[in-house]
Design an enzyme around this catalytic site. Structure first.
Site, short mmCIF file in Angstrom:
data_model
loop_
_atom_site.label_atom_id
_atom_site.label_comp_id
_atom_site.label_asym_id
_atom_site.label_seq_id
_atom_site.Cartn_x
_atom_site.Cartn_y
_atom_site.Cartn_z
N GLU A 47 82.52 12.53 -12.35
CA GLU A 47 81.88 14.09 -11.60
C GLU A 47 82.67 13.23 -9.93
O GLU A 47 82.01 12.33 -9.92
CB GLU A 47 80.57 14.65 -12.44
CG GLU A 47 80.29 15.58 -11.60
CD GLU A 47 78.71 15.51 -11.55
OE1 GLU A 47 78.32 14.14 -11.75
OE2 GLU A 47 78.48 16.65 -11.80
N ASN A 110 81.18 23.19 -10.81
CA ASN A 110 82.00 21.90 -10.93
C ASN A 110 82.20 21.73 -11.96
O ASN A 110 82.20 21.30 -13.41
CB ASN A 110 80.65 21.94 -11.16
CG ASN A 110 80.45 19.72 -10.63
OD1 ASN A 110 81.38 18.79 -11.35
ND2 ASN A 110 79.20 19.09 -10.68
N LYS A 127 81.80 22.80 -15.44
CA LYS A 127 80.83 22.10 -16.16
C LYS A 127 79.48 23.38 -16.01
O LYS A 127 79.29 24.62 -15.22
CB LYS A 127 80.05 21.06 -14.61
CG LYS A 127 78.62 20.89 -14.98
CD LYS A 127 78.49 19.77 -13.49
CE LYS A 127 76.64 19.59 -14.42
NZ LYS A 127 76.10 18.19 -13.37
N GLU A 146 72.78 22.11 -7.39
CA GLU A 146 74.15 22.87 -7.95
C GLU A 146 74.07 23.94 -8.47
O GLU A 146 75.29 24.17 -8.45
CB GLU A 146 73.95 21.96 -9.20
CG GLU A 146 74.46 20.17 -9.02
CD GLU A 146 75.26 19.61 -10.87
OE1 GLU A 146 73.90 18.15 -10.53
OE2 GLU A 146 76.01 19.73 -10.90
N CYS A 172 78.49 15.55 -16.57
CA CYS A 172 76.94 14.68 -16.35
C CYS A 172 75.98 15.25 -16.93
O CYS A 172 75.97 15.08 -17.93
CB CYS A 172 77.05 15.18 -14.96
SG CYS A 172 75.92 14.43 -14.09
N ASN A 197 77.53 12.34 -11.60
CA ASN A 197 76.50 11.37 -10.42
C ASN A 197 74.78 11.77 -10.85
O ASN A 197 74.43 12.58 -10.45
CB ASN A 197 76.31 12.25 -9.43
CG ASN A 197 78.59 12.07 -8.37
OD1 ASN A 197 78.32 12.00 -7.62
ND2 ASN A 197 78.96 12.53 -10.21
N1 ING Z 1 72.68 15.00 -12.88
C1 ING Z 1 72.01 14.31 -13.39
C2 ING Z 1 72.47 14.20 -14.77
O1 ING Z 1 71.97 15.06 -15.68
C3 ING Z 1 69.51 14.60 -13.69
C4 ING Z 1 70.55 15.36 -13.67
C5 ING Z 1 69.46 13.37 -13.91
C6 ING Z 1 68.98 15.02 -15.33
C7 ING Z 1 68.48 12.29 -14.64
C8 ING Z 1 67.56 14.38 -15.59
C9 ING Z 1 67.31 13.64 -15.80
O2 ING Z 1 72.80 12.91 -15.24
C10 ING Z 1 74.53 16.19 -12.64
N2 ING Z 1 74.49 16.46 -11.54
O3 ING Z 1 73.72 16.68 -13.89
#
Ligand code: ING
Length: 307
Positions: A47, A110, A127, A146, A172, A197
């Site tokens: 991503e 995204n 996304k 985001e 992601c 990410n």
């Molecule tokens: N990042 C993270 C993901 O879904 C996240 C946000 C991190 C959600 C940890 C829940 C736990 O992997 C992105 N960019 O979506």
């Protein structure tokens, strides 16, 4: 004749805020050439593979903010990546921040593109599951903005006839939602590429999960998605400490059985390669997870959704 696609999951280490497109594209091309030397057909990048993950902070300078979005795909230095891929006859998927719409009504997504061995764009995905929030949380060590910097994707979950099979893309946070894989599988997806990410600590949505639990959830959701939809899943991280934010690796290639067949070992630019036999999807798609034969949405009661 087996339909084997040799896939390289091309993990990236951190991309610094001041790293320009030329510098990043040079890293992407180095991975592309390594994949070509390994006889790969398809390279999967993370991503937002062209810039730092800028939703991790409030970008107050409008010129800086605009600099993170691609106005066309490809444009500028990114063209060099497309040209090298065509020269090497290798396809790729690439995540990036997209500026769409018009000058009067700009739109921001995204996004990711799937590019064929001829260097031409086969298709695009925007996304849908945007995590995080649309307002600044000053009490957090970093943000996930985001919902401030992107709109929800408006292309659905398309699939593409490519590389001898049916491919889909997601991005992601999409990988945490079973609908993502199911909507692609209902259209016959046999290989799903996704980049991520993912911070090891995610303030705002932090439910106190340990880094070990976050790493576990990362593989859990991709392995479940692959198994329950009898599809290959290629999950690729941007990893390492990027502008102070510790991002997990965990890049992997998951077989339709749900088993991980290749994964990275570092937090930097690294390939994980596997031969993905698309025919390995068939036993599941014609057996346990024959969606037409065994899935019964008409009997699910009030929760039945359109799909
Ligand atoms: N990042 C993270 C993901 O879904 C996240 C946000 C991190 C959600 C940890 C829940 C736990 O992997 C992105 N960019 O979506």
């Amino acid at each position: 004749m087996t339909r084997i696609v040799r896939v390289a999951a091309a993990q990236l280490g951190p991309i610094a805020r001041l790293e320009n497109r030329e510098q990043v594209v040079t890293r992407l091309i180095a991975l592309l050439r390594q994949a070509a030397a390994d006889g790969c057909d398809l390279v999967v990048y993370p991503e937002m593979a062209l810039t730092t993950f800028f939703p991790h902070w409030e970008v107050t300078d409008p010129v800086e903010l605009e600099s993170y979005y691609e106005k066309a795909m490809p444009e500028g230095a990114v063209t060099r990546l497309f040209e090298e891929a065509a020269r090497l006859k290798i396809g790729f998927s690439l995540g990036y921040a997209e500026l769409a719409g018009t000058a009067d009504t700009p739109r921001h997504f995204n996004s990711s593109v799937l590019v064929g061995k001829d260097g031409r764009v086969i298709g695009k995905y925007r996304k849908i599951h945007l995590p995080g929030y649309a307002e600044i949380h000053p009490e957090h060590p970093f943000q996930n903005l985001e919902k401030m910097y992107f709109e929800v994707g408006d292309l659905g979950f398309p699939v593409f006839d490519a590389f001898g099979g049916t491919l889909g893309m997601c991005i992601c946070n999409d990988r945490r939602w079973p609908e993502t894989y199911r909507l692609l599988a209902l259209q016959g997806a046999e290989l799903i590429t996704l980049g991520y990410n993912t911070p090891l600590h995610n303030p705002g949505q932090d439910t106190g999960q340990s880094p070990e639990q976050r790493r576990f959830h990362n593989h859990l959701c991709m392995q479940a998605g692959a198994y329950q939809n009898s599809s290959w899943v290629v999950g690729v991280a941007k990893a390492g400490i990027e502008e102070g934010c510790e991002m997990m690796a965990g890049t992997c290639i998951v077989a339709p059985t749900g088993e991980i067949v290749a994964e990275t070992k570092t937090l930097g630019d690294e390939l994980a390669v596997a031969d993905c036999d698309l025919d390995a999807c068939i036993p599941g798609k014609r057996g346990e997870f024959d969606l037409a034969l065994n899935r019964r949405p008409e009997h699910y009661g009030l929760l039945v959704e359109a799909s």
